[in-house]
Design a protein around this motif. Structure first.
Motif, short mmCIF file in Angstrom:
data_model
loop_
_atom_site.label_atom_id
_atom_site.label_comp_id
_atom_site.label_asym_id
_atom_site.label_seq_id
_atom_site.Cartn_x
_atom_site.Cartn_y
_atom_site.Cartn_z
N PRO A 90 -1.94 -10.26 -0.79
CA PRO A 90 -1.10 -9.99 0.38
C PRO A 90 -0.88 -8.48 0.51
O PRO A 90 -0.37 -7.83 -0.40
CB PRO A 90 0.20 -10.72 0.04
N LEU A 91 -1.27 -7.91 1.64
CA LEU A 91 -1.26 -6.46 1.84
C LEU A 91 -0.28 -6.10 2.94
O LEU A 91 -0.35 -6.63 4.06
CB LEU A 91 -2.65 -5.96 2.22
N ALA A 92 0.62 -5.16 2.65
CA ALA A 92 1.56 -4.67 3.66
C ALA A 92 2.04 -3.29 3.26
O ALA A 92 1.97 -2.90 2.09
CB ALA A 92 2.76 -5.62 3.80
N GLU A 93 2.50 -2.55 4.24
CA GLU A 93 3.18 -1.27 3.99
C GLU A 93 4.65 -1.47 4.31
O GLU A 93 5.00 -1.89 5.42
CB GLU A 93 2.57 -0.17 4.85
N ASN A 94 5.51 -1.16 3.34
CA ASN A 94 6.95 -1.31 3.53
C ASN A 94 7.51 0.00 4.06
O ASN A 94 7.74 0.94 3.29
CB ASN A 94 7.60 -1.69 2.20
N THR A 142 0.80 -1.22 0.00
CA THR A 142 0.00 0.00 0.00
C THR A 142 0.84 1.28 0.00
O THR A 142 0.35 2.34 -0.37
CB THR A 142 -0.96 0.01 1.19
N PHE A 143 2.07 1.19 0.42
CA PHE A 143 3.07 2.22 0.17
C PHE A 143 4.44 1.59 0.34
O PHE A 143 4.64 0.76 1.23
CB PHE A 143 2.95 3.43 1.11
N LYS A 165 2.27 5.01 -3.89
CA LYS A 165 0.91 4.61 -3.55
C LYS A 165 0.37 3.63 -4.59
O LYS A 165 -0.61 2.92 -4.33
CB LYS A 165 -0.01 5.82 -3.48
N LYS A 166 1.01 3.54 -5.77
CA LYS A 166 0.54 2.65 -6.83
C LYS A 166 1.13 1.25 -6.71
O LYS A 166 0.86 0.40 -7.58
CB LYS A 166 0.88 3.24 -8.20
N ASP A 167 1.89 0.97 -5.65
CA ASP A 167 2.58 -0.32 -5.58
C ASP A 167 1.65 -1.47 -5.21
O ASP A 167 2.11 -2.58 -4.97
CB ASP A 167 3.75 -0.24 -4.59
N MET A 168 0.35 -1.18 -5.18
CA MET A 168 -0.64 -2.24 -4.98
C MET A 168 -1.51 -2.37 -6.24
O MET A 168 -2.63 -2.89 -6.17
CB MET A 168 -1.51 -1.96 -3.75
N GLY A 169 -0.99 -1.92 -7.39
CA GLY A 169 -1.75 -2.00 -8.63
C GLY A 169 -2.14 -3.41 -9.02
O GLY A 169 -3.22 -3.65 -9.57
#
Length: 466
Positions: free
Chosen positions: A279-283, A231-232, A249-253
């Motif tokens: 799989p969802l995460a913020e790096n 998600t970021f 912000k587009k890294d979950m395209g």
């Protein structure tokens, strides 16, 4: 989405907003004949008619008349008129169903505008005269709706879009479609998802693993769609430069595309079993972020030595792919990810990289991409580079030297199990810097329409017994 009402020209002429007759036809024909390249796909030639109705007429080129040309025409037409201006589209006699579908998709996609959550309704009306193809319009609406959702999710700022928020959007969207089930895993439920937990460890927003399932009665083929959902992406400890971070912000395209696709599958009522894994995460960067040199244990028990925390996408995807292989046992896995900048270096801004060991699968996906305007180009899985993946302390390293997109694909290849598979590296075409054809500036929703086209063709082939 705004509304498009399909009305046949044989209907009562009182339904038309403007009169159309021989005089207008003659004027339009004369203007088209006098205008160079008036027929190019998406080319707009406008002429005013003061004190008459209609007061302005647009001639819209359809090129060679393929579905993509009609899509370009629809997008150009909707951009040419103000939001409060009525639009009627009058088609040539005998316009094919595929042309109507392309036109309608172009109208919807070209008219896309991002709105902050909660998403505002778009209530614009466009009337189409000249051909009754209601089924084509329905298909176009479903396809465009999937792309709109993918664009909305991707365009949402990361100050809003953390893993919990994204999962909640999926739950809410799926709730409106009977037959879909959603499972959201968090906390201790992610114990075996070592890659996902590692990547999300540096953020105050914990990771999530979302599973969306469509399982119609009698389905004999199971397709799993996997989408990267970062998600970021700061790059983590291997932090990105400022300019490279601005659009992360587009890294979950990829996640947005597979969610849009599985919802579209339900809307179309396809006879395939389709599961989307997200799989969802913020790096993030913090004292708890995972480090270069860490060894990560994935869902399947294998290990990866992290050599670059900015190569986090493959780390979370490995868990999702291993889960699919171990738990779901699918026939086919399609993986979409905004994975590498090397994709843009090799293929430019409009084309994704396609990797698959199966020629027929690669060809079918490429055909679906061409038909929907979401192009891809097949790149090799070069075994010459496999030695680059070797680690002294783990089963593999995460970011070896070599051609970036190819190395990421070789890393992921270990996790697909026995299923047929394809991996699509779609970082570059997930974002557009300007309005172009059916794309609008910002997120493109790349992959949602291609997946629906491919899955629809697969469903038709199974029904036909081919």
């Amino acid at each position: 989405m705004f509304d498009i009402r399909l009305t046949d020209v044989s209907d009562d002429t009182s339904t038309r907003l403007v009169p159309v007759g021989p005089e207008l036809d003659a004027e339009a024909s004369a203007l088209a004949a006098a205008t160079e390249e008036a027929g190019a796909a998406g080319r707009i030639t406008a002429f005013p008619r003061p004190l008459r109705q209609p007061s302005r007429v647009l001639l819209v080129g359809i090129g060679d008349g393929g579905e993509a040309d009609w899509r370009a025409a629809g997008a150009a037409a909707i951009r040419e008129v103000a939001d409060d201006e009525a639009l009627e589209v009058h088609l040539p006699a005998g316009t094919a169903a595929s042309s109507v579908r392309g036109l309608a998709e172009g109208l919807w996609l070209g008219g896309y505008r991002y709105r902050d959550a909660p998403r505002e309704p778009r209530t614009r009306e466009v009337r189409i005269f000249g051909s009754s193809h209601a089924e084509s319009l329905t298909e176009a609406r479903i396809t465009a709706r999937a792309a709109w959702l993918a664009r909305d999710l991707t365009n949402t700022p990361s100050s809003v879009k953390n893993p919990e928020w994204f999962a909640a959007q999926v739950v809410a969207e799926a709730a409106t479609r009977p037959g879909l089930t959603v499972t959201v895993r968090a906390g201790d439920e992610l114990e075996r998802f070592g890659g996902l937990r590692a990547v999300g460890a540096g953020s105050v927003s914990p990771p999530r693993f979302v599973e969306v399932s469509w399982q119609p009665p009698g389905a004999t083929t199971h397709v799993v769609l996997v989408g990267k959902g970062i998600t970021f992406d700061t790059g983590g400890i291997s932090i990105k430069p400022r300019d490279a971070m601005k659009l992360m912000k587009k890294d979950m395209g990829g996640a947005a595309a597979v969610v849009g696709a599985v919802l579209g599958v339900a809307d179309l009522g396809l006879g395939l079993r389709v599961t989307a894994l997200v799989p969802l995460a913020e790096n993030a960067v913090s004292g708890s972020a995972f480090r270069p040199g860490d060894v990560i244990t994935h869902y399947d028990g294998s290990t990866s030595e992290n050599t670059n925390s900015d190569a986090e996408g493959r780390i979370v995807l490995a868990d999702a792919l291993a889960y699919a292989a171990d738990v779901l046992h699918p026939d086919l896995v399609l993986n979409l990810a905004t994975l590498t900048g090397a994709n843009a270096v090799a293929l430019g801004k409009r084309t994704a990289a396609l990797f698959s060991p199966w020629d027929d699968l690669a060809e079918a996906l490429a055909e679906a991409g061409t038909a929907t305007g979401e192009r891809m180009w097949r790149l090799p899985l070069c075994d010459d580079y496999v030695d680059n993946l070797r680690s002294d302390i783990a089963d593999r390293i995460s970011a070896p030297a070599g051609p970036g997109s190819v190395m990421a694909a070789l890393f992921l290849r270990d996790f697909f199990g026995d299923a047929r598979w394809a991996h699509l590296d779609m970082s570059a075409p997930s974002w557009s810097e300007s309005h172009e054809l059916e794309l609008t500036k910002g997120a493109t929703g790349w992959g949602a329409r291609m997946l629906l086209g491919y899955l629809s063709a697969l469903d038709r082939g199974q029904q036909a017994g081919t």
